[in-house]
Enzyme design. Structure first.
Site, mmCIF file in Angstrom:
data_model
loop_
_atom_site.group_PDB
_atom_site.id
_atom_site.type_symbol
_atom_site.label_atom_id
_atom_site.label_comp_id
_atom_site.label_asym_id
_atom_site.label_seq_id
_atom_site.Cartn_x
_atom_site.Cartn_y
_atom_site.Cartn_z
ATOM 1 N N CYS A 176 0.991 -1.189 -0.322
ATOM 2 C CA CYS A 176 -0.035 0.408 -0.236
ATOM 3 C C CYS A 176 0.470 1.132 -0.569
ATOM 4 O O CYS A 176 1.295 1.756 0.850
ATOM 5 C CB CYS A 176 -1.235 -0.250 0.867
ATOM 6 S SG CYS A 176 -1.413 1.407 2.074
ATOM 7 N N CYS A 179 0.480 3.412 3.230
ATOM 8 C CA CYS A 179 1.421 2.228 4.169
ATOM 9 C C CYS A 179 2.808 2.919 4.554
ATOM 10 O O CYS A 179 3.396 2.918 5.370
ATOM 11 C CB CYS A 179 1.149 1.505 3.889
ATOM 12 S SG CYS A 179 -0.683 0.680 3.841
#
Length: 476
Positions: A176, A179
């Site tokens: 991600c 992330c």
């Protein structure tokens, strides 16, 4: 004066025959009775037709006012789409795009069985929010070596949470983008928080979970977007206030300063699981969501799009299941009981049970991952114009045909309702016969029956006379 009246007699249409020059017959009597009954029956039928109304239908180019908006009403349950990220978008062929509509949409958490939560209230979306802020990339070049930042697993997750009054968990996925942006900031914030509140203090701890390695653990906590930051108190991610369980999620900025300040704000509530911290959002406590409400759209082809969306979150397409139950999807305003009866009476083909909602209570199941469901609606406008429109008013009835299918898509799975409005409008007028037509028809009935009966009587009378003469001739 007497002479004038005598001359008027010359124009008498109904000259009289002396009674001693007429002959009554039994056949004529029966014909008179039959003619009278027939006149009465036809007159009653004509009176009934005069008192009743008829309808006439016309096909015309849509006469709706320019720039008139159309109301699309919906009530749809998604058992595997969290209310945390469920959004409604609208786009049309004119290039208009409205994302994450909130003012007229109501969300209610539901279970996998599409049952509403008994505890907790519906989720009322607020106005569109700006995505969370991040620290500049490269701000933390050196990653601190902290054991607590080692991702938790299903083996030590419960034990770690039970050990601390408050635990803040970052559920993330290594692939991600958001992330990856958060990772160095999270490590730096974790180090500062743990230095500020060491193990002997132990009131608050930061930790993280890799959802690609702990799929079941993340799904158990209804994680659908990454990163998701949850607050756990005494091993639980909910607080008990006023008889209702409320889960807590952090949706604020993702900078080091913001995270450390957030930890500081949590510390006073350590050991107080009934105290709700202002600023925290409600995290999902069920996997599904019911979305109900309406959107106003222009009367051009467009699409209503149900999808998971959030600024600052990424989604794993293989985790998204867009199975949904359409409780209702109708166009325009529902008629009042009075207008419904009017519509039922005047509609050219009558009303079927699903006349306004062809998708009512239909279930569409995602049999494969990354399945997108497409519903194509062709909408037709029927305008009912009653005879006494001044009192009841016209009514616009929208009906549609629906064609649905699903397909696997490379983009994030969704449920799409594509609508296309017909440029042809059906006008239904309620009309009644004029009084002069009723009088004309009544006179025609009386005169016609009387004339036909007279002709029949004459034919029968002459026939009987001929037969009688023939019989006398044979006897002579």
């Amino acid at each position: 004066m007497v002479r004038l009246f005598s001359r008027l007699k010359a124009i008498d249409f109904f000259k009289k025959i002396p009674s001693d020059l007429t002959e009554a017959t039994l056949t004529g009597a029966w014909l008179s009775i039959v003619a009278a009954v027939l006149m009465i029956l036809l007159f009653v039928a004509e009176l009934s037709a005069f008192l009743s109304t008829t309808t006439s239908s016309q096909l015309v180019v849509d006469r709706s006012p320019q720039n008139e908006l159309l109301k699309l009403n919906f009530n749809i349950s998604f058992p595997a789409l969290s209310c945390e990220f469920a959004t409604v978008d609208v786009s049309d062929s004119l290039g208009t795009k409205r994302m994450n509509l909130t003012k007229t949409v109501r969300k209610v958490p539901i279970t996998l069985d599409m049952e509403r939560q008994h505890q907790g209230a519906a989720v009322e979306d607020t106005a569109h929010k700006v995505g969370p802020k991040y620290d500049a990339e490269g701000h933390f070049d050196e990653e601190p070596d902290i054991d607590i930042t080692v991702p938790l697993s299903h083996e030590n997750f419960e034990a770690t949470l039970a050990r601390y009054p408050i635990a803040v968990i970052n559920f993330y996925a290594p692939w991600c983008h958001w992330c990856q942006r958060l990772e160095p900031t999270w490590e730096a914030a974790t180090k500062e928080v743990h230095d500020k509140y060491p193990e002997w203090d132990g009131r608050v701890r930061f930790a993280k979970v890799d959802c690609t390695a702990e799929v079941d653990l993340c799904r158990q906590h209804f994680i659908q977007g990454f990163p998701s930051i949850r607050v756990f108190r005494k091993g639980h991610d909910d607080i008990y206030i006023g008889g209702m369980h409320e889960h807590e999620a952090y949706m604020g900025d993702r900078t080091k300063d913001a995270l450390v300040a957030f930890a500081d704000s949590l510390v006073p509530s350590a050991g107080q699981p009934h105290r709700k911290l202002a600023g925290l959002s409600a995290a999902p406590k069920t996997p599904g969501c019911n979305l109900a409400g309406f959107v106003m759209v222009k009367k051009v082809p467009g699409t209503v799009h149900f999808v998971a969306r959030s600024e600052g979150h990424s989604f794993d397409h293989t985790w998204m299941n867009m199975t949904h139950m359409i409780h209702s999807f109708h166009v325009g305003t529902r008629p009042s009981p009075r207008k419904y009866q009017q519509l039922k009476r005047l509609h050219p083909a009558g009303l079927t049970a699903d006349w306004a909602d062809k998708l009512h209570d239909q279930l569409f199941v995602s049999e494969h991952t990354q399945s997108t469901h497409e519903h194509y609606l062709q909408v037709v406008l029927t305008t009912i114009e009653p005879r006494h429109s001044r009192h009841t008013g016209n009514y616009d009835a929208y009906e549609y045909t629906a064609h649905s299918h699903s397909y696997q898509s490379d983009s994030i799975p969704s449920a799409r309702f594509t609508y296309d409005l017909s440029p042809i409008q059906i006008l239904v007028h309620e009309t009644s016969k004029p009084w002069y037509q009723f009088l004309t028809t009544s006179c025609a009935i009386i005169g016609g029956v009387f004339t036909v009966a007279g002709i029949l009587d004459a034919l029968l009378y002459q026939s009987f006379k001929v037969v009688k003469k023939l019989n006398l001739g044979k006897q002579g």
